[in-house]
Design a protein around this motif. Structure first.
Motif, PDB file in Angstrom:
ATOM      1  N   LEU A 168       0.437   6.620   7.975  1.00  0.00           N
ATOM      2  CA  LEU A 168       0.806   6.358   9.361  1.00  0.00           C
ATOM      3  C   LEU A 168       0.417   4.943   9.779  1.00  0.00           C
ATOM      4  O   LEU A 168       1.168   4.264  10.495  1.00  0.00           O
ATOM      5  N   PHE A 169      -0.762   4.475   9.334  1.00  0.00           N
ATOM      6  CA  PHE A 169      -1.159   3.099   9.629  1.00  0.00           C
ATOM      7  C   PHE A 169      -0.169   2.108   9.014  1.00  0.00           C
ATOM      8  O   PHE A 169       0.245   1.133   9.664  1.00  0.00           O
ATOM      9  N   CYS A 170       0.213   2.359   7.763  1.00  0.00           N
ATOM     10  CA  CYS A 170       1.153   1.465   7.093  1.00  0.00           C
ATOM     11  C   CYS A 170       2.494   1.434   7.829  1.00  0.00           C
ATOM     12  O   CYS A 170       3.078   0.365   8.030  1.00  0.00           O
ATOM     13  N   LEU A 171       2.981   2.596   8.228  1.00  0.00           N
ATOM     14  CA  LEU A 171       4.256   2.655   8.942  1.00  0.00           C
ATOM     15  C   LEU A 171       4.179   1.905  10.272  1.00  0.00           C
ATOM     16  O   LEU A 171       5.122   1.206  10.660  1.00  0.00           O
ATOM     17  N   ASN A 172       3.060   2.031  10.969  1.00  0.00           N
ATOM     18  CA  ASN A 172       2.896   1.325  12.245  1.00  0.00           C
ATOM     19  C   ASN A 172       2.851  -0.192  12.047  1.00  0.00           C
ATOM     20  O   ASN A 172       3.467  -0.948  12.807  1.00  0.00           O
ATOM     21  N   PHE A 173       2.115  -0.635  11.020  1.00  0.00           N
ATOM     22  CA  PHE A 173       2.032  -2.077  10.761  1.00  0.00           C
ATOM     23  C   PHE A 173       3.387  -2.627  10.317  1.00  0.00           C
ATOM     24  O   PHE A 173       3.775  -3.741  10.711  1.00  0.00           O
ATOM     25  N   VAL A 189       0.841  -1.209   0.000  1.00  0.00           N
ATOM     26  CA  VAL A 189       0.000   0.000   0.000  1.00  0.00           C
ATOM     27  C   VAL A 189       0.871   1.251   0.000  1.00  0.00           C
ATOM     28  O   VAL A 189       0.631   2.207  -0.748  1.00  0.00           O
ATOM     29  N   LEU A 190       1.904   1.247   0.845  1.00  0.00           N
ATOM     30  CA  LEU A 190       2.806   2.400   0.909  1.00  0.00           C
ATOM     31  C   LEU A 190       3.548   2.578  -0.408  1.00  0.00           C
ATOM     32  O   LEU A 190       3.721   3.711  -0.884  1.00  0.00           O
ATOM     33  N   ALA A 191       3.971   1.484  -1.012  1.00  0.00           N
ATOM     34  CA  ALA A 191       4.646   1.570  -2.312  1.00  0.00           C
ATOM     35  C   ALA A 191       3.701   2.107  -3.381  1.00  0.00           C
ATOM     36  O   ALA A 191       4.107   2.909  -4.240  1.00  0.00           O
TER      37      ALA A 191
END
Length: 314
Positions: free
Chosen positions: A295-300, A43-45
């Motif tokens: 932020l959700f992606c970074l936390n996961f 998702v982040l990518a």
């Protein structure tokens, strides 16, 4: 003759030591087993790729004020009105509508993604590099070395953050990359304290004592035994530093010390959109949603890395 050959081959096979797996290969295998973390990476990518190709997806430059162009160019007749911020308009390729200054919100949001991630990741890497080295050295050697190094941290902590930033701006002028140095010069302090505390508990463990007794140098003990066992809590802290740095960058930009128009960041867009929440909620909804997803992606991802690098699971 056949028996001799088979015996030799068997001896050769038996004497071949099994191939071991490194810490990083084990960590990579465990990380790939965490579906939520892997999905967050994709998702982040996707968001980063979308931000990179944003100029191909919209005909409107990020710095174009649509209403001003409409007044002087018949090509923009559809925008020849003063009712802005404009709602999303798929006919005119305004996917997110326009922002507070009547600029394409989609393109500006994508630029905000790149700038915010650049600031957050760069400052976090600076904090990671300085904080881990500084804290591990301080905690491992202890005594007078630890006292002196921690007092230096306390002195820097006592200096107001804004004073450091303004001082750097006065000395070197306003520079976008200077903001990386200003934020990174402060964020490493907490990292150093966390690493020092973990090092104090690790240096009395059996594997460190065994390495010291076998004659391993202090540098190699720190590099091969202390730092690898710190990666779990350090990675988790880094995932908290990135959003914190993004918010700090937004605050600096709000004060006129960070990103300036026509460039923007997610923090600036959210700050502008909050002022128009009642009459133009899309100006806050889109950049805030993108920031929340990041932020959700970074936390996961941080949780996945913590589990993969946890020494207890080795």
């Amino acid at each position: 003759m056949t028996t001799t050959v088979n015996t030799t081959a068997s001896a050769t096979t038996t004497s071949t030591p099994p191939k071991g797996r490194s810490l990083w290969s084990d960590a990579g295998r465990r990380f790939r087993g965490n579906k939520l973390a892997v999905a967050s990476v994709f998702v982040l990518a996707f968001i980063v790729i979308l931000a990179a190709i944003a100029p191909l997806l919209t005909p409107w430059p990020y710095d174009m004020i649509l209403n001003n162009e409409a007044l002087f160019n018949p090509e923009y007749e559809a925008f020849n009105d003063a009712n802005f911020p404009r709602a999303p308009d798929f006919v005119n390729s305004l996917w997110f509508g326009s922002g507070v200054n009547d600029r394409d919100l989609f393109y500006r949001s994508m630029i905000g993604v790149l700038i915010s991630l650049a600031v957050g990741l760069t400052a976090s890497l600076v904090a990671l590099l300085i904080g881990v080295i500084y804290g591990s050295v301080s905690g491992y050697f202890g005594g007078r070395v630890d006292q002196i190094m921690m007092r230096i941290v306390d002195i820097i902590y006592a200096l107001p953050f804004m004073f450091i930033v303004i001082l750097l701006m006065v000395m070197f002028g306003r520079n976008f990359f200077l903001m990386f140095a200003a934020i990174g010069a402060v964020e490493w302090l907490t990292m150093a304290r966390i690493v020092r505390g973990q090092t104090l508990s690790l240096k009395s463990r059996e594997f460190v004592s065994a390495a010291r007794a076998s004659g391993v140098s202090s540098f190699n003990i720190i590099r091969r035994h202390i730092i690898p066992n710190l990666l779990g809590p350090v990675i988790v802290y880094v995932t908290l530093v990135v959003p914190q740095v993004i918010l700090v960058e937004s605050f600096l930009s709000f004060l006129g010390l960070g990103v300036q128009e026509p460039m923007t960041s997610l923090g600036v867009l959210i700050s502008e959109g909050a002022k128009r929440l009642e009459d133009a909620p899309h100006t806050l909804l889109f950049p805030a949603s993108i920031l929340a997803i990041i932020l959700f992606c970074l936390n996961f991802i941080g949780d996945g890395l913590r589990d993969a690098l946890d020494p207890k699971d080795r």
